[in-house]
Design an enzyme around this catalytic site. Sequence first.
Site, short mmCIF file in Angstrom:
data_model
loop_
_atom_site.label_atom_id
_atom_site.label_comp_id
_atom_site.label_asym_id
_atom_site.label_seq_id
_atom_site.Cartn_x
_atom_site.Cartn_y
_atom_site.Cartn_z
N GLU A 119 0.81 -1.23 0.00
CA GLU A 119 0.00 0.00 0.00
C GLU A 119 0.85 1.28 0.00
OE1 GLU A 119 -2.65 -0.58 3.35
OE2 GLU A 119 -3.77 -2.11 2.28
N GLU A 169 -5.40 -10.64 -2.12
CA GLU A 169 -6.27 -10.50 -0.94
C GLU A 169 -7.75 -10.45 -1.32
OE1 GLU A 169 -4.97 -7.36 1.71
OE2 GLU A 169 -2.86 -7.72 1.29
C1 XIL Z 1 -5.71 -6.71 8.00
C2 XIL Z 1 -5.99 -7.97 8.81
O1 XIL Z 1 -6.80 -8.82 8.07
C3 XIL Z 1 -6.63 -7.59 10.12
O2 XIL Z 1 -6.83 -8.75 10.91
C4 XIL Z 1 -5.75 -6.59 10.84
O3 XIL Z 1 -6.36 -6.18 12.00
C5 XIL Z 1 -5.50 -5.38 9.97
O4 XIL Z 1 -4.93 -5.81 8.75
N1 XIL Z 1 -4.76 -4.86 3.37
C6 XIL Z 1 -3.65 -5.55 3.79
C7 XIL Z 1 -3.75 -6.45 4.96
O5 XIL Z 1 -2.59 -5.52 3.14
O6 XIL Z 1 -2.55 -6.54 5.67
C8 XIL Z 1 -4.88 -6.05 5.88
O7 XIL Z 1 -5.00 -7.06 6.86
C9 XIL Z 1 -6.16 -5.86 5.10
C10 XIL Z 1 -6.01 -4.80 4.06
#
Ligand code: XIL
Length: 330
Positions: A125, A240
């Site tokens: 990100e 994701e």
């Molecule tokens: C999220 C996790 O799923 C949660 O459990 C945590 O509290 C916060 O992070 N994009 C990403 C991930 O790259 O690392 C994030 O994961 C969700 C959004």
Amino acid sequence: MPASSQSNFLYGAAVRTPALITDHPYQELVARYCDLVVPEGELKWASIQAKRGVFNFDKADAVVDFAKRHGIGVRGHTLAWYAALPAWTKDMASRQEAERVLEQHIRTVVGRYAGTIRSWDVVNEPFPDDPRSSHDLRKSVWLEQIGREYIPLAFRIAHETDPAARLFINEYDIAFAGSRFKSKRDALLGLVRELVNNKVPIHGVGIQAHINADRQIDSVGLQEFLHAISSLGLEVIVTELDVIDFSLPADIQLRDALVAAKAYEFLDVVCGVAAPPAVLTWGITDKYTWVPIYFTRADKLPNRPLPFDRNMRPKPLYSVIEYFRYRGRR
Ligand code: XIL
């Protein structure tokens, strides 16, 4: 399930401890369906180096051990991100100090799992919402202390530490229609081009694909983006995937069908253009999903963003993934 030359891509999911240790039906589900896993939070800075200089790999090791026992591959997430940082990183007082800290962390973590974790989300990100250009990076301690050079630096250290690892930049909001999403695609493409031109060891782009069901997918914009990435010689993987259902109707059958249709629309474009070697969902069962942290439904019904329901039964979303995984193969 072992990686197979019979499928178009490896399927994987983000997994979490301690469920992976305590929840047997969950273990069985992951072992049966996943070619790959990625620890959902266990490899983030806050988990690995909560105290400065003290590395704790217990939770990450639990995921890696599970994967090894079941012949499943592991992806790593993530090495340079603005979030999930321990508070002490705010105390870094100079560029040199920040570079040393970043370098030590990446060498230690990537080195520990060299040969096991074959693919890393090195930078996660990097852009804010609606970036003005590829130079408009998201605020983070890394950007503040090191400047935009933190990005090539992270890739170079990861590559030096494990030259065989595949290294990705990972970003969200890539697929949608609308000017702020086009800005994101343009900025990311600009940055990736710059990295490639500067011979930075980057092998691919991770598309997060947290897909809001009420947002339109920009098929043409996404196709153009994917073509541009592929023509740079880079891979595209889906890192994701989940479908955020907070605005969808309550009815479960209808909701699951709409979720599946949305994922179909997205994967049809991605698989049509880029032949991703891997598609991972962010979680596998609705029992364990991050979605309610940010997207709780107004009717308070549990979210249903993932391919399997809370009882580990496959949903239409899984059929969509399977369709693309085996299309043309059987
Ligand atoms: C999220 C996790 O799923 C949660 O459990 C945590 O509290 C916060 O992070 N994009 C990403 C991930 O790259 O690392 C994030 O994961 C969700 C959004």
